[in-house]
Design an enzyme around this catalytic site. Structure first.
Site, PDB file in Angstrom:
ATOM      1  N   TYR A   1      71.147  19.566  69.215  1.00  0.00           N
ATOM      2  CA  TYR A   1      72.306  20.188  68.572  1.00  0.00           C
ATOM      3  C   TYR A   1      73.271  19.092  68.150  1.00  0.00           C
ATOM      4  O   TYR A   1      73.570  18.188  68.932  1.00  0.00           O
ATOM      5  CB  TYR A   1      72.991  21.130  69.568  1.00  0.00           C
ATOM      6  CG  TYR A   1      74.239  21.811  69.044  1.00  0.00           C
ATOM      7  CD1 TYR A   1      74.156  22.783  68.039  1.00  0.00           C
ATOM      8  CD2 TYR A   1      75.502  21.487  69.550  1.00  0.00           C
ATOM      9  CE1 TYR A   1      75.301  23.418  67.579  1.00  0.00           C
ATOM     10  CE2 TYR A   1      76.645  22.121  69.085  1.00  0.00           C
ATOM     11  CZ  TYR A   1      76.541  23.085  68.093  1.00  0.00           C
ATOM     12  OH  TYR A   1      77.673  23.713  67.638  1.00  0.00           O
TER      13      TYR A   1
ATOM     14  N   ASP B   1      73.587  10.557  68.616  1.00  0.00           N
ATOM     15  CA  ASP B   1      74.645  11.536  68.825  1.00  0.00           C
ATOM     16  C   ASP B   1      74.987  11.494  70.309  1.00  0.00           C
ATOM     17  O   ASP B   1      74.323  12.113  71.135  1.00  0.00           O
ATOM     18  CB  ASP B   1      74.189  12.926  68.384  1.00  0.00           C
ATOM     19  CG  ASP B   1      75.288  13.962  68.569  1.00  0.00           C
ATOM     20  OD1 ASP B   1      76.321  13.621  69.168  1.00  0.00           O
ATOM     21  OD2 ASP B   1      75.098  15.100  68.116  1.00  0.00           O
TER      22      ASP B   1
ATOM     23  N   LYS C   1      83.758  15.190  72.907  1.00  0.00           N
ATOM     24  CA  LYS C   1      83.911  15.616  74.295  1.00  0.00           C
ATOM     25  C   LYS C   1      84.756  14.641  75.145  1.00  0.00           C
ATOM     26  O   LYS C   1      85.971  14.658  75.009  1.00  0.00           O
ATOM     27  CB  LYS C   1      82.534  15.932  74.891  1.00  0.00           C
ATOM     28  CG  LYS C   1      81.896  17.071  74.059  1.00  0.00           C
ATOM     29  CD  LYS C   1      80.708  17.775  74.638  1.00  0.00           C
ATOM     30  CE  LYS C   1      80.421  19.032  73.830  1.00  0.00           C
ATOM     31  NZ  LYS C   1      79.157  19.096  73.156  1.00  0.00           N
TER      32      LYS C   1
HETATM   33  C1  PLP Z   1      79.070  19.538  71.589  1.00  0.00           C
HETATM   34  C2  PLP Z   1      78.181  18.720  70.723  1.00  0.00           C
HETATM   35  C3  PLP Z   1      78.447  18.515  69.362  1.00  0.00           C
HETATM   36  C4  PLP Z   1      79.536  19.249  68.651  1.00  0.00           C
HETATM   37  O1  PLP Z   1      80.808  18.902  69.093  1.00  0.00           O
HETATM   38  P1  PLP Z   1      82.010  19.948  68.830  1.00  0.00           P
HETATM   39  O2  PLP Z   1      83.194  19.194  69.332  1.00  0.00           O
HETATM   40  O3  PLP Z   1      81.668  21.173  69.601  1.00  0.00           O
HETATM   41  O4  PLP Z   1      82.065  20.189  67.379  1.00  0.00           O
HETATM   42  C5  PLP Z   1      77.654  17.627  68.671  1.00  0.00           C
HETATM   43  N1  PLP Z   1      76.633  16.982  69.268  1.00  0.00           N
HETATM   44  C6  PLP Z   1      76.342  17.162  70.561  1.00  0.00           C
HETATM   45  C7  PLP Z   1      75.224  16.389  71.174  1.00  0.00           C
HETATM   46  C8  PLP Z   1      77.086  18.059  71.325  1.00  0.00           C
HETATM   47  O5  PLP Z   1      76.747  18.283  72.602  1.00  0.00           O
END
Ligand code: PLP
Length: 429
Positions: free
Chosen positions: A144, A239, A267
């Site tokens: 994701y 990511d 995060k």
């Molecule tokens: C949470 C998450 C996102 C998205 O971040 P948001 O602040 O919710 O837009 C992207 N990549 C990873 C791996 C994530 O866990």
């Protein structure tokens, strides 16, 4: 537990908010129950509006590695707020934040602040496309990367939970440039590169998958990806929205010793405020406007409150020499307790853990190292498990395909309670 107020508030929220929530997984739909509405939180505990207290292992989905309402972070935010909440002009905070990120994350030489992980990944892909002058990119099934159109193809997290891997509203045109490979299967990536050697701008990956539940990379998988992307002139994007500042000061790239070209962060970097960032090699980052032609902007990017919270968080993580060892120690204790419980109760389950992130998969599979193995899990069983844990005061992610996060605020007593609750739940399943 008495949930009368939460039930009432959820009914009320549903009248003015789609599904009653501002982010789908919060609705507790995949665990067939009513969400709890939180009133306050401190350290490792959250309290709901019916005055139930829980030991929190959701940690706001990752950001709160120091626990809730950390005194130093709250103090930084308060002090910053008194000086104004937004200027839309440069501040020294932003430079300090950038310098801190460059210092901590090994592959980042320059960095841009944004407001969410979604914004970070969308911008990183645009930058990779603009820089390489190629349109396609590879992502992995079950990974994701936020809710940007081109990522909502075989996405993890809420998208698996709700069975919407391809969301309506994402056009064929944007889907066609997203190529899907299998996590931990280097041949699936090779095959795509062989088919389109000059068309792939980037490979984006969660270096430890967290959004199909925790799935660690196989030995050498990241290294082979590094070699393959270099060979074909594509960028490697990590990511690290979850893993950044969690697995080590320098994130998964430090933990595994593999350097990407670009890194996306979110995060933890915001200390509980809405922040994201993307960074990498100077040579690539300098293509962003106003230095270069690739556009990306943000009215509230680098917001002083967000920078105050984030900087305070990063300072704490950078200066506390014991923090990652202690996180490892606490998480390991929890892991060992759960593994013992699995054995005692003869439960069919696999526990995957990397550092302070872990997932208990209710599956008959011998291991969970791929998307297919992750989704073989019994989500009904997880739902029952979740509810029993919640009733005993342990707040877990309301979906099989998410992480349990151990924070620095969790005490030995919290971990013991979690292990006992786990044993009771597994025995009753
Ligand atoms: C949470 C998450 C996102 C998205 O971040 P948001 O602040 O919710 O837009 C992207 N990549 C990873 C791996 C994530 O866990």
């Amino acid at each position: 537990m008495n949930n009368i107020n939460s039930i009432k508030e959820f009914e009320r929220a549903n009248k003015s908010i789609p599904g009653g929530v501002n982010s789908p997984v919060r609705a507790f739909k995949s665990v067939n129950t009513n969400p709890i509405f939180i009133k306050s939180a401190k350290g490792s505990k959250v309290t709901d509006i019916d005055d139930n207290q829980y030991i929190d292992f959701v940690s706001s989905w990752g950001p709160l590695i120091l626990g809730h309402a950390n005194d130093k972070i709250i103090d930084s935010i308060t002090k910053a707020a008194q000086k104004g909440t937004s200027y839309g002009a440069p501040t020294v905070y932003e430079t300090e934040m950038a310098e801190m990120i460059v210092k901590m994350i090994p592959s980042i030489e320059k960095v841009r602040m944004v407001n969410s992980g979604t914004e970070a990944t969308m911008s990183a892909i645009r930058l990779a496309r603009g820089y390489t002058k190629r349109d396609s990119f590879i992502k992995f099934a079950g990974n994701y990367h936020g809710h940007g159109d081109s990522f909502l193809i075989k996405a993890g997290s809420g998208a698996i939970t709700f069975g919407l891997p391809d969301s309506p509203g994402v056009t064929q045109a944007s889907a066609k440039d997203t190529l899907i490979a299998d996590y931990n299967n280097i041949d699936s990536v090779k095959k795509l590169f062989e088919e389109k050697p000059n068309e792939i701008a980037a490979v984006i990956i969660e270096p430890v998958a967290g959004n199909m539940g925790v799935v660690p990379p196989n030995k050498n998988f990241l290294k082979e990806l590094r070699e393959l992307t270099s060979k074909y002139g594509a960028l490697l994007i990590f990511d690290e929205v979850i893993t950044g500042f969690r697995l080590a000061k320098g994130g998964a790239q430090e933990y595994f010793g593999v350097m990407p070209d670009l890194t996306t962060l979110g995060k933890i970097i915001g200390g509980g405020l809405p922040v994201g960032a993307y960074g990498g090699k100077k040579e690539i980052m300098d293509n962003l406007a106003p230095e270069g032609p690739i556009y990306q902007a943000g009215t509230l990017s680098g917001n002083p409150l967000a920078m105050a919270a984030g900087l305070c968080m990063l300072n704490e993580l950078n200066s506390n020499e014991t923090i990652y060892n202690e996180l490892e120690h606490k998480a390991k204790k929890l892991e060992e307790g759960i593994l013992k419980n699995i054995k005692i109760t003869n439960t069919k389950a696999i526990l995957n853990r990397v550092g302070s992130m872990m997932t208990l998969f209710f599956t008959e599979s011998e291991k969970v190292s791929s998307y297919d193995e992750a989704v073989s899990s019994d989500t009904e069983k997880y739902a029952k498990y979740f509810k029993m844990a919640l009733d005993s005061g342990i707040y877990l992610a309301p979906s099989q395909f998410e992480c349990l996060f151990v924070s620095f605020a969790h005490t030995d007593e919290d971990i013991d309670k979690a292990i006992n609750a786990n044993l009771a739940a597994l025995s009753a399943l």
